[in-house]
Design an enzyme around this catalytic site. Structure first.
Site, PDB file in Angstrom:
ATOM      1  N   ASP A 252       0.864  -1.182   0.000  1.00 44.62           N
ATOM      2  CA  ASP A 252       0.000   0.000   0.000  1.00 44.62           C
ATOM      3  C   ASP A 252       0.898   1.229   0.000  1.00 44.62           C
ATOM      4  O   ASP A 252       2.034   1.178   0.470  1.00 44.62           O
ATOM      5  CB  ASP A 252      -0.927   0.029   1.228  1.00 44.62           C
ATOM      6  CG  ASP A 252      -2.160   0.879   0.982  1.00 44.62           C
ATOM      7  OD1 ASP A 252      -3.226   0.324   0.673  1.00 44.62           O
ATOM      8  OD2 ASP A 252      -2.051   2.133   1.082  1.00 44.62           O
ATOM      9  N   SER A 253       0.379   2.344  -0.526  1.00 47.54           N
ATOM     10  CA  SER A 253       1.197   3.551  -0.541  1.00 47.54           C
ATOM     11  C   SER A 253       1.057   4.329   0.763  1.00 47.54           C
ATOM     12  O   SER A 253       1.769   5.298   0.986  1.00 47.54           O
ATOM     13  CB  SER A 253       0.807   4.437  -1.728  1.00 47.54           C
ATOM     14  OG  SER A 253      -0.565   4.731  -1.654  1.00 47.54           O
ATOM     15  N   ALA A 284       1.857   0.848  -6.041  1.00 49.05           N
ATOM     16  CA  ALA A 284       1.618  -0.499  -6.585  1.00 49.05           C
ATOM     17  C   ALA A 284       1.925  -0.569  -8.080  1.00 49.05           C
ATOM     18  O   ALA A 284       2.392  -1.590  -8.568  1.00 49.05           O
ATOM     19  CB  ALA A 284       0.176  -0.910  -6.317  1.00 49.05           C
ATOM     20  N   ASP A 304      -7.071  -4.503  -5.554  1.00 48.27           N
ATOM     21  CA  ASP A 304      -8.262  -3.788  -5.069  1.00 48.27           C
ATOM     22  C   ASP A 304      -7.952  -2.298  -4.972  1.00 48.27           C
ATOM     23  O   ASP A 304      -7.874  -1.731  -3.874  1.00 48.27           O
ATOM     24  CB  ASP A 304      -8.690  -4.354  -3.705  1.00 48.27           C
ATOM     25  CG  ASP A 304      -9.959  -3.702  -3.184  1.00 48.27           C
ATOM     26  OD1 ASP A 304     -10.712  -3.123  -3.994  1.00 48.27           O
ATOM     27  OD2 ASP A 304     -10.211  -3.764  -1.960  1.00 48.27           O
ATOM     28  N   CYS A 344     -14.095  -0.482  -7.684  1.00 46.62           N
ATOM     29  CA  CYS A 344     -15.195   0.134  -6.943  1.00 46.62           C
ATOM     30  C   CYS A 344     -15.635   1.430  -7.622  1.00 46.62           C
ATOM     31  O   CYS A 344     -16.322   2.247  -7.025  1.00 46.62           O
ATOM     32  CB  CYS A 344     -14.804   0.372  -5.493  1.00 46.62           C
ATOM     33  SG  CYS A 344     -13.338   1.384  -5.309  1.00 46.62           S
TER      34      CYS A 344
HETATM   35  N1  SAH Z   1      -8.139  -3.905  -0.225  1.00 43.92           N
HETATM   36  C1  SAH Z   1      -8.438  -3.012   0.873  1.00 43.92           C
HETATM   37  C2  SAH Z   1      -9.060  -1.712   0.439  1.00 43.92           C
HETATM   38  C3  SAH Z   1      -8.239  -0.907  -0.538  1.00 43.92           C
HETATM   39  S1  SAH Z   1      -8.647   0.774  -0.540  1.00 43.92           S
HETATM   40  C4  SAH Z   1      -9.352  -3.723   1.856  1.00 43.92           C
HETATM   41  O1  SAH Z   1      -9.964  -4.731   1.493  1.00 43.92           O
HETATM   42  O2  SAH Z   1      -9.459  -3.270   2.986  1.00 43.92           O
HETATM   43  C5  SAH Z   1      -7.425   1.409  -1.589  1.00 43.92           C
HETATM   44  C6  SAH Z   1      -6.038   1.505  -0.977  1.00 43.92           C
HETATM   45  O3  SAH Z   1      -5.154   1.834  -2.048  1.00 43.92           O
HETATM   46  C7  SAH Z   1      -5.841   2.560   0.077  1.00 43.92           C
HETATM   47  O4  SAH Z   1      -5.342   1.960   1.234  1.00 43.92           O
HETATM   48  C8  SAH Z   1      -4.766   3.521  -0.511  1.00 43.92           C
HETATM   49  O5  SAH Z   1      -3.822   3.934   0.448  1.00 43.92           O
HETATM   50  C9  SAH Z   1      -4.113   2.623  -1.521  1.00 43.92           C
HETATM   51  N2  SAH Z   1      -3.477   3.277  -2.686  1.00 43.92           N
HETATM   52  C10 SAH Z   1      -3.932   4.291  -3.443  1.00 43.92           C
HETATM   53  N3  SAH Z   1      -3.116   4.518  -4.489  1.00 43.92           N
HETATM   54  C11 SAH Z   1      -2.106   3.610  -4.394  1.00 43.92           C
HETATM   55  C12 SAH Z   1      -0.960   3.305  -5.188  1.00 43.92           C
HETATM   56  N4  SAH Z   1      -0.693   3.988  -6.301  1.00 43.92           N
HETATM   57  N5  SAH Z   1      -0.158   2.295  -4.795  1.00 43.92           N
HETATM   58  C13 SAH Z   1      -0.430   1.582  -3.692  1.00 43.92           C
HETATM   59  N6  SAH Z   1      -1.500   1.819  -2.905  1.00 43.92           N
HETATM   60  C14 SAH Z   1      -2.329   2.817  -3.258  1.00 43.92           C
END
Ligand code: SAH
Length: 401
Positions: A252-253, A284, A304, A344
């Protein structure tokens, strides 16, 4: 008629009327005749251009979504609070009947429970309410919601989760998130036997994407071997997969999100069959690129990401983003490998998402079969006519050759 005489009447264009007849609850401001003097957040009666009555709605004086239909009956102001209370009672009864073995779920899902503008989530013994409209911010309506929660869940606390952006859009004065009932916003809740921290008001906001509850369990049915969870947030998928996969990397970022994920991991350590999860703070997109160029392989990958398409216009760019991620993930899967891929973004349709996946599979030259096509958990039902309630797509597929 006299009982209704103080209720403003708003006239919708034929496009607005058709929308309502097709089952939607929203009418945009551009489909309303003049509404001068209609106060914010009031009950209004809706009519078409010929004066035919279409029902009663809640009005917003500032949002593009100017009215949200409550009922096709004409109700009086005195009937409003009892109607809302009845709908909350029904929403609670529905979850209680359906979700006997879960302590956490969405109790009220706005439009899908005919309470457009209200979200109530339950995290074990802590509930959160989110008010999304001028109408649900009214003191009397808030009071009705709080009383219903206090009666149905006498041992739970309730906090008001404020979304500053929504308050701005609704031109509501700023407000702090705060406890409304009980004395703590902290709890430990359980999804499919996996435990998570919740703290609605703490420095690090914790909670969960409750809409993924059933998808976590579904993913764990197919997951195996070495797994990668991209966009893990506080570890939702990763902690479920940890029960069936022997090695896990979760990306996660957001550092704060990963810190909570590690705390969640500690909560579940006793139940783990695998080694530690490696939590990686990274973008990611960049990491998937690096991993795939260096020939890294996995047996299970979860994607996700956050909503890429916030507007209709952004759909093209969003689909390209999804394709890039899915293509790289498919490339990195070993034969028999499982991809759990979600979107989503409401603006990206299920059809569009499946097409993107098909084209990604073709581009990498793999035989991919679909195992499950899923949506949000049953506590987030889809209201026919309101496509916005069908925002979540979760596809589980497998590379077979
Ligand atoms: N899969 C999680 C929900 C994901 S919400 C669950 O089931 O609880 C989306 C997430 O993506 C957030 O935590 C956000 O911090 C992260 N995010 C957003 N852009 C990103 C990127 N470029 N690289 C990695 N993570 C990212």
């Amino acid at each position: 008629m006299s009982a209704h005489s103080s209720i403003p009447v708003v006239t919708v264009s034929s496009r607005g009327a058709t929308r309502l007849k097709n089952g939607h609850l929203w009418v945009y401001r551009s489909d309303l005749a003049k509404t001068d003097g209609v106060p914010p957040g009031v009950l209004v009666h809706v009519q078409d251009e010929r004066g035919r009555k279409l029902g009663s709605a809640l009005y917003s004086s500032s949002s593009q979504i100017a009215i949200r239909l409550l009922t096709s009956k004409l109700i009086s102001e005195a009937q409003l609070l009892p109607l809302l209370r009845e709908r909350i009672d029904r929403a609670v009864a529905f979850r209680r009947q359906l979700l006997r073995n879960s302590d956490s779920y969405r109790m009220v899902f706005s439009e899908a429970d005919l309470l457009p503008g209200l979200i109530l989530d339950k995290y074990n013994d802590v509930l959160s309410m989110q008010v999304q409209t001028q109408a649900f911010d009214r003191q009397d309506i808030r009071q009705t919601v709080v009383e219903a929660v206090a009666e149905h869940f006498p041992d739970c606390s309730l906090f008001d989760r404020v979304d500053a952006h929504i308050r701005q859009l609704e031109q509501l004065p700023p407000r702090e998130s705060q406890l409304v009932l009980g004395d703590t916003s902290k709890s430990i809740f359980t999804l499919n036997g996996v435990r998570f921290h919740c703290d609605g008001l703490g420095g690090q906001k914790t909670g969960a994407f409750l809409d993924q509850r059933e998808n976590y369990a579904a993913a764990a049915r197919y997951a195996h071997g070495e797994a990668l969870d991209c966009f893990t947030y506080q570890g939702g998928f990763a902690l479920h997969l940890a029960r069936v996969c022997h090695k896990l990397t979760a990306i996660d970022s957001s550092r704060p999100a990963l810190e909570v994920a590690e705390l969640n991991e500690q909560l579940n350590r006793h139940a783990h069959t695998c080694g530690e999860i490696e939590w990686v703070e990274a973008n990611a997109f960049d990491l998937l690129k690096d991993y795939s160029t260096s020939g890294q392989q996995y047996d299970t990958i979860v994607l996700d990401p956050p909503a890429f398409a916030k507007t209709k216009k952004a759909v093209g760019t969003a689909l390209r983003g999804y394709k890039e991620l899915n293509l790289r993930a498919l490339k990195m899967l070993r034969p028999g490998g499982v991809l759990v891929t979600c979107s989503c973004s409401f603006h990206v349709s299920e059809g569009g998402f499946l097409e993107m996946l098909g084209s990604a599979a073709a581009d990498v030259g793999q035989r991919v079969r679909m195992l499950e096509k899923r949506g949000a958990a049953i506590d987030h039902p889809v209201l026919w006519g309101v496509p916005e309630t069908a925002y979540l797509k979760c596809v589980i597929c497998q590379v077979i050759e």
